[in-house]
Write a protein that holds these residues in place. Structure first.
Motif, PDB file in Angstrom:
ATOM      1  N   THR A 114       0.808  -1.208   0.000  1.00  0.00           N
ATOM      2  CA  THR A 114       0.000   0.000   0.000  1.00  0.00           C
ATOM      3  C   THR A 114       0.847   1.267   0.000  1.00  0.00           C
ATOM      4  O   THR A 114       2.032   1.257   0.318  1.00  0.00           O
ATOM      5  CB  THR A 114      -0.920   0.043   1.238  1.00  0.00           C
ATOM      6  N   LEU A 115       0.192   2.370  -0.324  1.00  0.00           N
ATOM      7  CA  LEU A 115       0.768   3.687  -0.134  1.00  0.00           C
ATOM      8  C   LEU A 115       0.661   4.032   1.351  1.00  0.00           C
ATOM      9  O   LEU A 115      -0.067   3.354   2.098  1.00  0.00           O
ATOM     10  CB  LEU A 115       0.011   4.703  -0.987  1.00  0.00           C
ATOM     11  N   PRO A 116       1.360   5.062   1.833  1.00  0.00           N
ATOM     12  CA  PRO A 116       1.279   5.423   3.257  1.00  0.00           C
ATOM     13  C   PRO A 116      -0.162   5.641   3.711  1.00  0.00           C
ATOM     14  O   PRO A 116      -0.969   6.236   2.998  1.00  0.00           O
ATOM     15  CB  PRO A 116       2.091   6.723   3.334  1.00  0.00           C
ATOM     16  N   VAL A 117      -0.481   5.142   4.892  1.00  0.00           N
ATOM     17  CA  VAL A 117      -1.845   5.169   5.419  1.00  0.00           C
ATOM     18  C   VAL A 117      -2.159   6.523   6.037  1.00  0.00           C
ATOM     19  O   VAL A 117      -1.394   7.046   6.851  1.00  0.00           O
ATOM     20  CB  VAL A 117      -2.044   4.046   6.455  1.00  0.00           C
ATOM     21  N   ASP A 118      -3.303   7.075   5.691  1.00  0.00           N
ATOM     22  CA  ASP A 118      -3.754   8.356   6.231  1.00  0.00           C
ATOM     23  C   ASP A 118      -4.410   8.154   7.592  1.00  0.00           C
ATOM     24  O   ASP A 118      -4.962   7.085   7.885  1.00  0.00           O
ATOM     25  CB  ASP A 118      -4.757   8.986   5.256  1.00  0.00           C
ATOM     26  N   ALA A 119      -4.374   9.192   8.423  1.00  0.00           N
ATOM     27  CA  ALA A 119      -4.950   9.100   9.770  1.00  0.00           C
ATOM     28  C   ALA A 119      -6.441   8.793   9.736  1.00  0.00           C
ATOM     29  O   ALA A 119      -6.974   8.125  10.629  1.00  0.00           O
ATOM     30  CB  ALA A 119      -4.695  10.402  10.529  1.00  0.00           C
ATOM     31  N   LYS A 120      -7.138   9.272   8.711  1.00  0.00           N
ATOM     32  CA  LYS A 120      -8.586   9.065   8.619  1.00  0.00           C
ATOM     33  C   LYS A 120      -8.941   7.675   8.099  1.00  0.00           C
ATOM     34  O   LYS A 120     -10.117   7.343   7.999  1.00  0.00           O
ATOM     35  CB  LYS A 120      -9.203  10.124   7.712  1.00  0.00           C
ATOM     36  N   ALA A 121      -7.935   6.883   7.765  1.00  0.00           N
ATOM     37  CA  ALA A 121      -8.175   5.589   7.124  1.00  0.00           C
ATOM     38  C   ALA A 121      -8.533   4.484   8.106  1.00  0.00           C
ATOM     39  O   ALA A 121      -8.970   3.419   7.701  1.00  0.00           O
ATOM     40  CB  ALA A 121      -6.949   5.177   6.316  1.00  0.00           C
ATOM     41  N   VAL A 122      -8.338   4.725   9.404  1.00  0.00           N
ATOM     42  CA  VAL A 122      -8.615   3.698  10.405  1.00  0.00           C
ATOM     43  C   VAL A 122     -10.010   3.913  10.966  1.00  0.00           C
ATOM     44  O   VAL A 122     -10.267   4.901  11.662  1.00  0.00           O
ATOM     45  CB  VAL A 122      -7.562   3.730  11.530  1.00  0.00           C
TER      46      VAL A 122
END
Length: 343
Positions: free
Chosen positions: A151-159
């Motif tokens: 994956t690409l780097p995970v965003d804070a809103k993704a969880v």
């Protein structure tokens, strides 16, 4: 920098208990110890000087200390991404200086107010070798594996909660590039042209079309990347729902593990909500292992029979960590069943 950190903490980070006592830089493990370490490593690269006062916490000479900072500086630069949390910074120090005296390593951790080795959850389950599934059968311990995502780097809103993450995968990867719908490819090109002539209304409309198709254009290191969206359900665990006790803590712990990092996801199945069910690895750490050992998830035995997951849950129960501090924590599948019956 040390004085500035002391002033900041003196105003807004006063300790509330013995466990929150201040370290050398006037910070707790939950505030800016990581920033203090990063600053000192940067300073060392410029002037080759170790911080004043470090000798009060360690037993080795100044020359030995300088050797530590050189090693730590190299390790910090090589980490992708660099440590963001006190636990990550502690692990980097412990791993980099593992051949040095225990008193020195622990003294250095105390100096920065970082967690000591005994306070860290021991993670042992490394990611399996890359599978390269294109036409190749999975090995025995990966039986049932369908495909792998980087994956690409995970965003804070993704969880969303303690067991669900939204991730994006670049369409430049071989698997994804062959599956991008033609209308999405056309919309991405037209959007880029619209933005070039500052027709942002058209560009936004085209991006909405791309998003509705399950894709998104992301800005990664000042470069736009067309990426496919995947919702990932962590295989083999069930975390408390957001409105349950420890639901917030589970979400925060998962966020701490994955935010800003590229993940390796081994996908085995798809659930009834269209989520990919898979094992998630982050910098070699098995995310489900971390969640179970910290007492922030159940082993989901109805769908997963792996004995190591069962052991990690039992160990957390025995230590009464996380949700196991409660005598009879409600199981999330029972909680969901009750809410369905109420409706």
């Amino acid at each position: 920098m040390g004085n500035a950190l002391r002033i900041i903490c003196g105003v807004c980070c006063k300790p509330t208990s013995e466990s929150d006592s201040l370290g050398h830089h006037g910070v707790t493990a939950q505030t800016v110890g990581v920033s203090a370490l990063a600053h000192d490593l940067y300073s060392y690269e410029i002037n080759s000087q170790v911080p004043e006062g470090l000798s009060k916490h360690v037993v080795s000479s100044k020359k030995a200390q300088a050797n530590w900072y050189k090693k730590l500086s190299d390790a910090w630069r090589e980490a992708k991404p660099p440590p963001r949390t006190p636990e990550e910074a502690s692990r980097l120090i412990i791993q980099t200086l593992k051949r040095h005296q225990k008193a020195d390593v622990e003294g250095l951790l105390v100096f920065y107010g970082l967690p000591l080795p005994h306070a860290l959850v021991e993670l042992t389950h490394e990611a399996p070798p890359s599978t390269h599934l294109e036409g190749a059968p999975p090995s025995a311990h990966l039986q049932g594996l369908k495909f792998e995502l980087q994956t690409l780097p995970v965003d804070a809103k993704a969880v969303a909660d303690g067991d669900t993450i939204t991730v994006y995968v670049s369409t430049m990867t071989p698997r994804e590039s062959s599956q991008v719908p033609k209308d999405v490819q056309v919309a991405a090109v037209q959007r880029s042209k619209a933005r070039a002539v500052k027709n942002y209304a058209k560009a936004d409309a085209l991006h909405k079309q791309i998003i509705d198709a399950g894709y998104r254009v992301l800005l990664i290191q000042n470069e736009e990347v067309l990426a496919k969206k995947y919702r990932i359900r962590l295989r083999g665990i069930d975390a408390p729902e957001s409105k349950m006790p420890y639901g917030k803590e589970a979400k925060e712990e998962l966020l701490k593990l994955v935010q800003g990092k590229s993940l390796r996801v081994l996908v085995f199945d798809q659930d009834r909500y269209g989520r990919c069910v898979g094992d998630v690895y982050c910098n070699g750490i098995f995310v489900q292992e971390a969640m179970l050992k910290k007492g922030l998830a159940w082993h989901y035995t109805a769908y997963d029979k792996r004995p190591e997951l069962d052991k990690w849950e039992k160990d957390a129960r025995a230590k009464r960590v996380g949700l196991w501090a409660s005598k009879n924590p409600e199981m999330p599948w029972e909680w969901r069943k009750d809410r369905r019956e109420e409706r």
